[in-house]
Scaffold this motif. Sequence first.
Motif, mmCIF file in Angstrom:
data_model
loop_
_atom_site.group_PDB
_atom_site.id
_atom_site.type_symbol
_atom_site.label_atom_id
_atom_site.label_comp_id
_atom_site.label_asym_id
_atom_site.label_seq_id
_atom_site.Cartn_x
_atom_site.Cartn_y
_atom_site.Cartn_z
ATOM 1 N N CYS A 1 0.826 -1.210 0.000
ATOM 2 C CA CYS A 1 0.000 0.000 0.000
ATOM 3 C C CYS A 1 0.860 1.261 0.000
ATOM 4 C CB CYS A 1 -0.932 0.007 1.210
ATOM 5 S SG CYS A 1 -2.270 -1.206 1.144
ATOM 6 N N ARG B 1 -8.696 -2.613 -0.339
ATOM 7 C CA ARG B 1 -9.829 -2.618 0.602
ATOM 8 C C ARG B 1 -9.850 -3.910 1.428
ATOM 9 N NH1 ARG B 1 -12.981 1.703 0.088
ATOM 10 N NH2 ARG B 1 -13.085 2.817 -1.898
ATOM 11 N N LYS C 1 -7.251 -3.615 4.109
ATOM 12 C CA LYS C 1 -7.693 -2.667 5.128
ATOM 13 C C LYS C 1 -8.632 -3.325 6.131
ATOM 14 C CE LYS C 1 -9.657 1.988 5.498
ATOM 15 N NZ LYS C 1 -10.239 3.125 4.747
ATOM 16 N N CYS D 1 -2.780 -2.083 8.655
ATOM 17 C CA CYS D 1 -2.758 -1.568 7.276
ATOM 18 C C CYS D 1 -3.703 -0.394 7.060
ATOM 19 C CB CYS D 1 -3.164 -2.675 6.292
ATOM 20 S SG CYS D 1 -1.961 -3.992 6.132
ATOM 21 N N LYS D 2 -4.501 -0.082 8.060
ATOM 22 C CA LYS D 2 -5.595 0.876 7.844
ATOM 23 C C LYS D 2 -5.110 2.220 7.297
ATOM 24 C CE LYS D 2 -9.509 3.087 10.125
ATOM 25 N NZ LYS D 2 -10.273 3.241 11.387
ATOM 26 N N ALA E 1 -3.478 1.876 3.785
ATOM 27 C CA ALA E 1 -4.496 1.551 2.775
ATOM 28 C C ALA E 1 -5.355 2.768 2.465
ATOM 29 C CB ALA E 1 -5.348 0.389 3.274
ATOM 30 N N THR E 2 -5.730 3.499 3.496
ATOM 31 C CA THR E 2 -6.546 4.705 3.291
ATOM 32 C C THR E 2 -5.804 5.723 2.431
ATOM 33 O OG1 THR E 2 -7.700 4.395 5.398
ATOM 34 C CG2 THR E 2 -7.723 6.611 4.454
#
Length: 463
Positions: free
Chosen positions: A409, A436, A439, A445-446, A449-450
């Motif tokens: 990511c 997604r 995530k 990973c949030k 990824a965002t």
Amino acid sequence: MAIAISQDAFDAMVRENMEDLGMDPDEALADAVDALTLQGADLSGIIKRVPGEAAEAEVSPVMRVLDELKASAAANDSASGRSEEGIDMLASLLDELRELCSGEGLENAAVAVRNGAVEALVALCASAGVKQERLLASGFKALSSLLRDVGSTEKFRQSEGPQVVMDILKGGSRSSDILESGFRVVAAASAGNEVVKECFMDLNVDELILQAMREESNSNVQSLYDAIRVLLTPDDNRVVASQVYGYSRRFAETGIAVVLVNALREKVAPSSLPSACAALKAIAVNDEICRSISENGGIDVLLQCIDEASEQKNKVIARSCCSLLSKLAGSDANKTTIIERGGFDRFLKLTSRFSEDPPVIQEVMSMVTILALRSPENAARAMGAGYGTLAIRAMQKFPSSAQTQKQACLMIRNLVVRNPENRTILLNNGVEKLIRKAKVMHASCKDAATSALRDLGVDNYNS
């Protein structure tokens, strides 16, 4: 802070449980351990025993060896008065103590430290004299096996351990065994203890390390590299602002970085190469140092090492070299050098050799992430070389590896943030769904990824 408790107090509590409360021995012991643990007592180094029982009356192996060692040292209390037989006996006991306290012997080490082993070993080494090489080497090895936490390293400092070790290492011994074991003590004592690091730096350990490294015969003394890495790592959580950044610059000013590059080029054995890379990485703390390493051939050496690791399928060396190269790539001038030397193609070849090894792929993606940072031209080159495809394949192949997903990511974000044409390519290849999924699967990973979804320009990137 944990409550301090003595062995006598622990034994008294077990005895009280049996005599006053009528507990059986096993119950009395378990209750004492549970009660003291709940009260926040420090039970490390406490021998969990039932006083007075024949089965428990046997002295623990580590206490037996420690008592014999102290008695033998007292009987041979001066270097000049030690016979060969006495030296052999002391060395054998030191070797036995090291065996008991090494590896899984954490509890044995705690027992020994609580009962004065650190102070005894420092005093023994101080009295040994440089000529008693076997005794010193055994003493240093045993000492390093005991230095496992702040409590033990503080005892080392308070007993003037740094001064004793430095005096011996400066004493002119040519023994590689003393050098190896001595710097092993430096590394063990400095780990997690900012004050001990400062003690060694005040004693000019950097100059001593440089002097030792200039001897070609010492190029594979791994503890030299480990000592550099530990001394320059801010790992003491009691300290708000570590001084190690200044130490790194001081190491660089002595010329150790150049010596390390030369060692990587000519001398370091494969077994010591990862430690040498870690040492150089610890020194490379600013743009000036990173550029000087490159100017002295550091990038060329590392690229060659990566090629060799690829051919030999040595994943430990591959990861170490990539990690160091990532640090050097923090300098914009070095990014250009890495790419001009064919870095993108070489790294991609490395991932094909280690296609089943997520940690190597992660290191490569980390490096490309840095190379593409703030550089649309490099991001375009990376996409053209195939790193967009690498990110997608890695995410598809290793869905359960949180670190692989996160690093993919991060790389995707840098490939697209200033390159709209790259967004279209990646989105058409299904990257949004993969991001997604990562995530949702991995909390770690949030954020990455965002950010990747946002810079890909998709809707609802924050959901």
